[in-house]
Design an enzyme around this catalytic site. Structure first.
Site, mmCIF file in Angstrom:
data_model
loop_
_atom_site.group_PDB
_atom_site.id
_atom_site.type_symbol
_atom_site.label_atom_id
_atom_site.label_comp_id
_atom_site.label_asym_id
_atom_site.label_seq_id
_atom_site.Cartn_x
_atom_site.Cartn_y
_atom_site.Cartn_z
ATOM 1 N N HIS A 145 -15.437 -62.939 -7.052
ATOM 2 C CA HIS A 145 -15.708 -63.490 -8.381
ATOM 3 C C HIS A 145 -14.425 -63.498 -9.210
ATOM 4 O O HIS A 145 -14.050 -64.524 -9.797
ATOM 5 C CB HIS A 145 -16.786 -62.662 -9.079
ATOM 6 C CG HIS A 145 -17.084 -63.124 -10.469
ATOM 7 N ND1 HIS A 145 -18.089 -64.018 -10.765
ATOM 8 C CD2 HIS A 145 -16.493 -62.815 -11.671
ATOM 9 C CE1 HIS A 145 -18.109 -64.254 -12.062
ATOM 10 N NE2 HIS A 145 -17.152 -63.535 -12.639
ATOM 11 N N GLU A 146 -13.765 -62.355 -9.254
ATOM 12 C CA GLU A 146 -12.540 -62.260 -10.045
ATOM 13 C C GLU A 146 -11.402 -63.076 -9.428
ATOM 14 O O GLU A 146 -10.555 -63.602 -10.149
ATOM 15 C CB GLU A 146 -12.129 -60.792 -10.197
ATOM 16 C CG GLU A 146 -13.166 -59.905 -10.861
ATOM 17 C CD GLU A 146 -13.621 -60.426 -12.221
ATOM 18 O OE1 GLU A 146 -12.840 -61.128 -12.897
ATOM 19 O OE2 GLU A 146 -14.773 -60.141 -12.607
ATOM 20 N N HIS B 103 -11.515 -66.580 -10.827
ATOM 21 C CA HIS B 103 -10.848 -66.643 -12.133
ATOM 22 C C HIS B 103 -9.327 -66.625 -11.966
ATOM 23 O O HIS B 103 -8.606 -67.417 -12.584
ATOM 24 C CB HIS B 103 -11.244 -65.444 -13.004
ATOM 25 C CG HIS B 103 -12.673 -65.449 -13.464
ATOM 26 N ND1 HIS B 103 -13.275 -66.552 -14.037
ATOM 27 C CD2 HIS B 103 -13.614 -64.461 -13.470
ATOM 28 C CE1 HIS B 103 -14.514 -66.249 -14.376
ATOM 29 N NE2 HIS B 103 -14.751 -64.993 -14.033
#
Length: 378
Positions: A29-30, A33
């Site tokens: 998820h990170e 980003h």
């Protein structure tokens, strides 16, 4: 000695599988980003797996601090100009930035780039799920059962609807049924909903209307499921069991199909809770995830990876909820900025972030309370 054994079982049986699953999902998820931020030339101050005090870390050549922190219940990417892990702007720091620093600050980027960076986290979760499912399908294939009814239980919904042993289910509400699993997935979410079926019986096509019954079932671990049931069993005959193997492209297509099914079922459940159609006691938090991780780990690495895919989808969807502090809340702000031609006022954004923090904390407390009640019922 018993205490040591119990502690060992707790760590190996529950905590290790839980951390394995959660770390994979949070990292990707990170990473979503992070990669899009780098593509947009945004300076990343920190990439953290976990919260709280840093356990271990290092700086890369771009000045990003990669670190593993003490509380392993999430993670964050902190951009230049952020005040905290939720990307709330640090306005004093932004005001003090030089022109050179401002060019790489997240808050100074065009709205479409900020939206792309924020959306990349949930999108990475969906991509991860597709990759995991595809890898499983490509490596192990899939054993499917043809949708032949072996037995109809007396006084069941199937009997009342006219189904008989030997019927081959062709379609349900116009959707083609290729496997018994296809039938189960439709029926399980259709309790008390009339389903229009086409079946093949002795060479003839017959139209039936069958209404699945609402029932609560417990699995072998004591977890309760509320689903619709017909009251039929699948065929155990070898000729009705098919092992399907997939090439890379087919596996990706199946992975995408599986991801879409899990996502749509999750959205249906959340909407059901909001509308009062579903009970909210199935919402779980870290304790429930740890418990399920331990249970699934006893069945092997493939079920554990499947759980990671399902959890990745759930986290992607949760982060897209339009709540300030979550990715979805930021996207709402950026949409408003794009429509208005200027950002919302600082006061409005601050109020939104405070409300969002309150909602997130309430959800965490509610989910944890559900976890405690669930364990108490076992």
């Amino acid at each position: 000695m018993e205490i040591l054994t119990s502690a060992y079982d707790l760590v190996i049986g529950y905590i290790v599988p839980f951390l394995f699953v959660l770390t994979i999902v949070v990292f990707f998820h990170e990473l979503g980003h992070f990669l899009v931020a780098r593509w947009c030339n945004v300076k990343v101050d920190a990439f953290s797996v976990g919260f709280g005090r840093e356990i271990i870390g290092r700086n890369d050549r771009h000045g990003t601090r990669w670190k593993l922190c003490l509380i392993p219940l999430g993670g964050y990417v902190k951009f230049a100009g952020d005040d905290n892990a939720a990307s709330v702007p640090d306005r004093d720091r932004i005001a003090a930035m030089s022109d050179v620093e401002r060019r790489t600050a997240f808050v100074a980027k065009p709205v479409w780039q900020r939206a792309a960076v924020v959306a990349a986290g949930p999108i990475a979760n969906f991509i991860l799920a597709i990759v995991i499912f595809a890898a499983i399908f490509m490596t192990f294939g899939q054993v499917v059962t043809t949708p032949v009814v072996e037995e109809v239980r007396p006084q069941s919904a199937a009997e009342r609807g006219g189904l008989k042993a030997g019927d081959l289910i062709l379609s349900v509400d116009g959707r083609e049924i290729a496997t018994f699993t296809d039938l189960q997935r439709i029926v399980s979410v259709s309790a008390d909903v009339p389903l229009h079926m086409q079946v093949e019986r002795e060479g003839k096509t017959i139209d039936l209307t069958v209404t699945p019954e609402f029932q609560e079932l417990k699995d072998r671990f004591g977890n309760v499921q509320r689903i619709g049931l017909l009251g039929v069993s699948r065929s155990p005959k070898p000729e009705d069991l098919v092992h399907v193997t997939y090439g890379p492209l087919e596996a990706v297509a199946q992975g995408a199909k599986e991801t879409f099914y899990v996502a749509s079922r999750t959205v249906d459940y959340i909407w059901g809770v909001i509308s009062g159609r579903e009970a909210a006691d199935q919402l779980g938090g870290p304790i429930r995830v740890a418990q399920i991780s331990g249970q699934v780990a006893t069945q092997g690495i493939v079920p554990l990876l499947s759980l990671a895919a399902v959890l990745s989808i759930s986290i992607g969807l949760i982060n897209l909820m339009p709540i300030p502090m979550l990715d979805g809340g930021h996207l709402v702000y950026y949409l408003a900025e794009a429509v208005r031609g200027r950002p919302l006022s600082e006061g409005v954004q601050d109020i939104g972030f405070r409300i969002g923090l309150g909602i997130v904390l309430l959800l965490m407390v509610f989910a944890t309370w559900n976890d405690v009640l669930h364990i108490a019922r076992l």
